[in-house]
Design a protein around this motif. Structure first.
Motif, PDB file in Angstrom:
ATOM      1  N   LEU A 122     -24.465  -0.401 -10.872  1.00 26.34           N
ATOM      2  CA  LEU A 122     -24.305   0.735 -10.245  1.00 26.34           C
ATOM      3  C   LEU A 122     -22.761   0.947  -9.714  1.00 26.34           C
ATOM      4  O   LEU A 122     -22.452   0.331  -9.231  1.00 26.34           O
ATOM      5  N   SER A 123     -22.388   2.152 -10.258  1.00 29.77           N
ATOM      6  CA  SER A 123     -21.026   2.421  -9.927  1.00 29.77           C
ATOM      7  C   SER A 123     -20.928   2.931  -8.544  1.00 29.77           C
ATOM      8  O   SER A 123     -21.814   4.014  -8.198  1.00 29.77           O
ATOM      9  N   ILE A 124     -19.989   2.633  -7.756  1.00 29.64           N
ATOM     10  CA  ILE A 124     -19.674   3.127  -6.541  1.00 29.64           C
ATOM     11  C   ILE A 124     -18.396   3.673  -6.479  1.00 29.64           C
ATOM     12  O   ILE A 124     -17.360   3.242  -7.147  1.00 29.64           O
ATOM     13  N   ARG A 125     -18.089   4.600  -5.319  1.00 30.25           N
ATOM     14  CA  ARG A 125     -16.808   5.268  -5.207  1.00 30.25           C
ATOM     15  C   ARG A 125     -16.121   4.486  -4.139  1.00 30.25           C
ATOM     16  O   ARG A 125     -16.637   3.584  -3.405  1.00 30.25           O
ATOM     17  N   GLN A 126     -14.844   4.803  -4.045  1.00 31.86           N
ATOM     18  CA  GLN A 126     -13.841   4.147  -2.834  1.00 31.86           C
ATOM     19  C   GLN A 126     -14.568   4.415  -1.676  1.00 31.86           C
ATOM     20  O   GLN A 126     -14.522   3.817  -0.714  1.00 31.86           O
ATOM     21  N   ASP A 127     -14.848   5.823  -1.545  1.00 28.33           N
ATOM     22  CA  ASP A 127     -15.415   6.247  -0.261  1.00 28.33           C
ATOM     23  C   ASP A 127     -16.851   5.244   0.202  1.00 28.33           C
ATOM     24  O   ASP A 127     -16.978   5.057   1.322  1.00 28.33           O
ATOM     25  N   ASP A 128     -17.602   5.061  -1.024  1.00 30.44           N
ATOM     26  CA  ASP A 128     -18.769   4.056  -0.637  1.00 30.44           C
ATOM     27  C   ASP A 128     -18.264   2.825  -0.212  1.00 30.44           C
ATOM     28  O   ASP A 128     -18.947   2.314   0.709  1.00 30.44           O
ATOM     29  N   LEU A 129     -17.239   2.314  -0.970  1.00 31.19           N
ATOM     30  CA  LEU A 129     -16.857   0.924  -0.390  1.00 31.19           C
ATOM     31  C   LEU A 129     -16.219   1.136   0.970  1.00 31.19           C
ATOM     32  O   LEU A 129     -16.504  -0.084   1.850  1.00 31.19           O
ATOM     33  N   ARG A 130     -15.701   2.427   1.438  1.00 36.47           N
ATOM     34  CA  ARG A 130     -14.960   2.382   2.779  1.00 36.47           C
ATOM     35  C   ARG A 130     -16.212   2.380   3.948  1.00 36.47           C
ATOM     36  O   ARG A 130     -16.295   1.730   4.928  1.00 36.47           O
ATOM     37  N   THR A 131     -17.256   3.228   3.358  1.00 33.26           N
ATOM     38  CA  THR A 131     -18.677   3.338   4.313  1.00 33.26           C
ATOM     39  C   THR A 131     -18.958   1.954   4.525  1.00 33.26           C
ATOM     40  O   THR A 131     -19.600   1.335   5.605  1.00 33.26           O
ATOM     41  N   LEU A 132     -19.474   1.140   3.320  1.00 35.42           N
ATOM     42  CA  LEU A 132     -19.844  -0.292   3.466  1.00 35.42           C
ATOM     43  C   LEU A 132     -19.153  -1.071   4.203  1.00 35.42           C
ATOM     44  O   LEU A 132     -19.429  -1.899   5.034  1.00 35.42           O
ATOM     45  N   ALA A 133     -17.551  -0.801   4.259  1.00 36.96           N
ATOM     46  CA  ALA A 133     -16.867  -1.732   4.858  1.00 36.96           C
ATOM     47  C   ALA A 133     -17.130  -1.697   6.707  1.00 36.96           C
ATOM     48  O   ALA A 133     -17.234  -2.570   7.393  1.00 36.96           O
ATOM     49  N   VAL A 134     -17.319  -0.230   6.834  1.00 35.47           N
ATOM     50  CA  VAL A 134     -17.853   0.103   8.330  1.00 35.47           C
ATOM     51  C   VAL A 134     -18.887  -0.593   8.649  1.00 35.47           C
ATOM     52  O   VAL A 134     -19.194  -1.280   9.838  1.00 35.47           O
ATOM     53  N   ILE A 135     -20.182  -0.535   7.769  1.00 33.94           N
ATOM     54  CA  ILE A 135     -21.386  -0.961   8.136  1.00 33.94           C
ATOM     55  C   ILE A 135     -21.181  -2.659   8.202  1.00 33.94           C
ATOM     56  O   ILE A 135     -21.857  -3.023   9.328  1.00 33.94           O
ATOM     57  N   TYR A 136     -20.669  -3.064   7.424  1.00 29.71           N
ATOM     58  CA  TYR A 136     -20.004  -4.810   7.468  1.00 29.71           C
ATOM     59  C   TYR A 136     -19.151  -5.157   8.579  1.00 29.71           C
ATOM     60  O   TYR A 136     -19.044  -6.215   8.815  1.00 29.71           O
ATOM     61  N   ASP A 137     -18.595  -4.083   9.237  1.00 29.80           N
ATOM     62  CA  ASP A 137     -17.528  -4.261  10.267  1.00 29.80           C
ATOM     63  C   ASP A 137     -16.405  -5.029   9.654  1.00 29.80           C
ATOM     64  O   ASP A 137     -15.950  -6.118  10.353  1.00 29.80           O
ATOM     65  N   GLN A 138     -15.917  -4.686   8.495  1.00 29.59           N
ATOM     66  CA  GLN A 138     -14.917  -5.312   7.941  1.00 29.59           C
ATOM     67  C   GLN A 138     -13.972  -4.374   7.132  1.00 29.59           C
ATOM     68  O   GLN A 138     -14.064  -3.246   7.051  1.00 29.59           O
ATOM     69  N   SER A 139     -12.576  -4.905   6.938  1.00 29.19           N
ATOM     70  CA  SER A 139     -11.788  -4.018   6.261  1.00 29.19           C
ATOM     71  C   SER A 139     -12.140  -3.894   4.809  1.00 29.19           C
ATOM     72  O   SER A 139     -12.873  -5.156   4.147  1.00 29.19           O
ATOM     73  N   PRO A 140     -11.846  -2.956   3.936  1.00 27.59           N
ATOM     74  CA  PRO A 140     -12.523  -2.790   2.666  1.00 27.59           C
ATOM     75  C   PRO A 140     -11.902  -3.849   1.579  1.00 27.59           C
ATOM     76  O   PRO A 140     -12.684  -4.375   1.058  1.00 27.59           O
ATOM     77  N   SER A 141     -10.806  -4.504   1.916  1.00 27.78           N
ATOM     78  CA  SER A 141     -10.234  -5.502   1.117  1.00 27.78           C
ATOM     79  C   SER A 141     -11.045  -6.823   1.336  1.00 27.78           C
ATOM     80  O   SER A 141     -11.306  -7.724   0.626  1.00 27.78           O
ATOM     81  N   ILE A 142     -11.562  -7.241   2.726  1.00 25.41           N
ATOM     82  CA  ILE A 142     -12.137  -8.371   3.111  1.00 25.41           C
ATOM     83  C   ILE A 142     -13.614  -8.155   2.389  1.00 25.41           C
ATOM     84  O   ILE A 142     -13.962  -9.151   1.823  1.00 25.41           O
ATOM     85  N   LEU A 143     -14.144  -6.972   2.503  1.00 26.26           N
ATOM     86  CA  LEU A 143     -15.669  -6.704   1.896  1.00 26.26           C
ATOM     87  C   LEU A 143     -15.468  -7.084   0.701  1.00 26.26           C
ATOM     88  O   LEU A 143     -16.396  -7.393  -0.080  1.00 26.26           O
ATOM     89  N   THR A 144     -14.527  -6.489  -0.134  1.00 25.76           N
ATOM     90  CA  THR A 144     -14.298  -6.492  -1.641  1.00 25.76           C
ATOM     91  C   THR A 144     -14.204  -8.126  -1.806  1.00 25.76           C
ATOM     92  O   THR A 144     -15.015  -8.490  -2.701  1.00 25.76           O
ATOM     93  N   GLU A 145     -13.634  -8.972  -1.253  1.00 22.61           N
ATOM     94  CA  GLU A 145     -13.337 -10.478  -1.521  1.00 22.61           C
ATOM     95  C   GLU A 145     -14.961 -11.089  -1.319  1.00 22.61           C
ATOM     96  O   GLU A 145     -15.236 -11.721  -1.869  1.00 22.61           O
ATOM     97  N   GLN A 146     -15.569 -10.635  -0.328  1.00 20.69           N
ATOM     98  CA  GLN A 146     -16.808 -10.810  -0.094  1.00 20.69           C
ATOM     99  C   GLN A 146     -17.850 -10.848  -1.146  1.00 20.69           C
ATOM    100  O   GLN A 146     -18.671 -11.390  -1.693  1.00 20.69           O
ATOM    101  N   LEU A 147     -17.750  -9.485  -1.665  1.00 21.98           N
ATOM    102  CA  LEU A 147     -18.581  -9.023  -2.687  1.00 21.98           C
ATOM    103  C   LEU A 147     -18.288  -9.756  -3.962  1.00 21.98           C
ATOM    104  O   LEU A 147     -19.503 -10.172  -4.860  1.00 21.98           O
ATOM    105  N   ILE A 148     -17.134 -10.081  -4.186  1.00 16.16           N
ATOM    106  CA  ILE A 148     -16.667 -10.705  -5.397  1.00 16.16           C
ATOM    107  C   ILE A 148     -17.115 -12.056  -5.224  1.00 16.16           C
ATOM    108  O   ILE A 148     -17.688 -12.766  -6.440  1.00 16.16           O
TER     109      ILE A 148
END
Length: 167
Positions: A122-148
């Motif tokens: 599933l392709s997601i947008r930058q905005d989706d990643l920012r929204t997910l970061a809010v949900i996970y209470d993390q910065s987008p870069s930290i969430l990205t590392e977690q998802l990786i």
């Protein structure tokens, strides 16, 4: 219209159609004959020029902004497009739900809205990643590392987040 431009435009049209899981005949069926398979195919091959009016109508049919169909992308020509953020939905099912639950629900919502049930990616947008970061209470870069680290996001996504942080 130059043949290179027509071919690039056609490639965009084909990409949108296939992304929506439609064959050329599927377009003809879904449009109740308004868009003939042979005509759409000739647009996609760049064999036939498409008018601005018809392009706008095709964009409306596909449910995308007209600029998504135009070659060249961003004004000023970005040197390299940002990497796509693609979730591996198969790997996501292997992540414990106490960790991945919010992401699984978010991805299911996107799939439902898009009618995209291929189940693999599933392709997601930058905005989706920012929204997910809010949900996970993390910065987008930290969430990205977690998802990786979970294996659900390609390591190339780091570049997209760096580009976003720099911008």
């Amino acid at each position: 219209m130059s043949s290179d431009y027509a071919k690039q435009l056609g490639a965009k049209l084909r990409a949108i159609r296939t992304q929506q899981g439609l064959s050329l005949h599927g377009v003809e069926e879904k449009s109740q004959g308004r868009w003939k398979a042979v005509v759409v195919g000739s647009y996609e091959r760049g064999d036939r020029a498409v008018t601005v009016q018809r392009l706008a109508e095709l964009a409306e049919f596909y449910g995308v902004p007209v600029q998504e169909l135009l070659p060249g992308g961003t004004p000023g020509g970005a040197a390299e497009p940002p990497p796509r953020l693609v979730l591996d939905l198969e790997r996501l099912t292997q992540v414990p739900s106490e960790k991945a639950g919010p992401l699984q629900r978010y991805a299911a919502t996107i799939q439902s809205q898009r009618g995209d049930y291929n189940g693999k990616v599933l392709s997601i947008r930058q905005d989706d990643l920012r929204t997910l970061a809010v949900i996970y209470d993390q910065s987008p870069s930290i969430l990205t590392e977690q998802l990786i680290s979970w294996g659900v996001l390609n390591p190339d996504a780091r570049r997209a987040v760096r580009d976003e942080d720099a911008g």
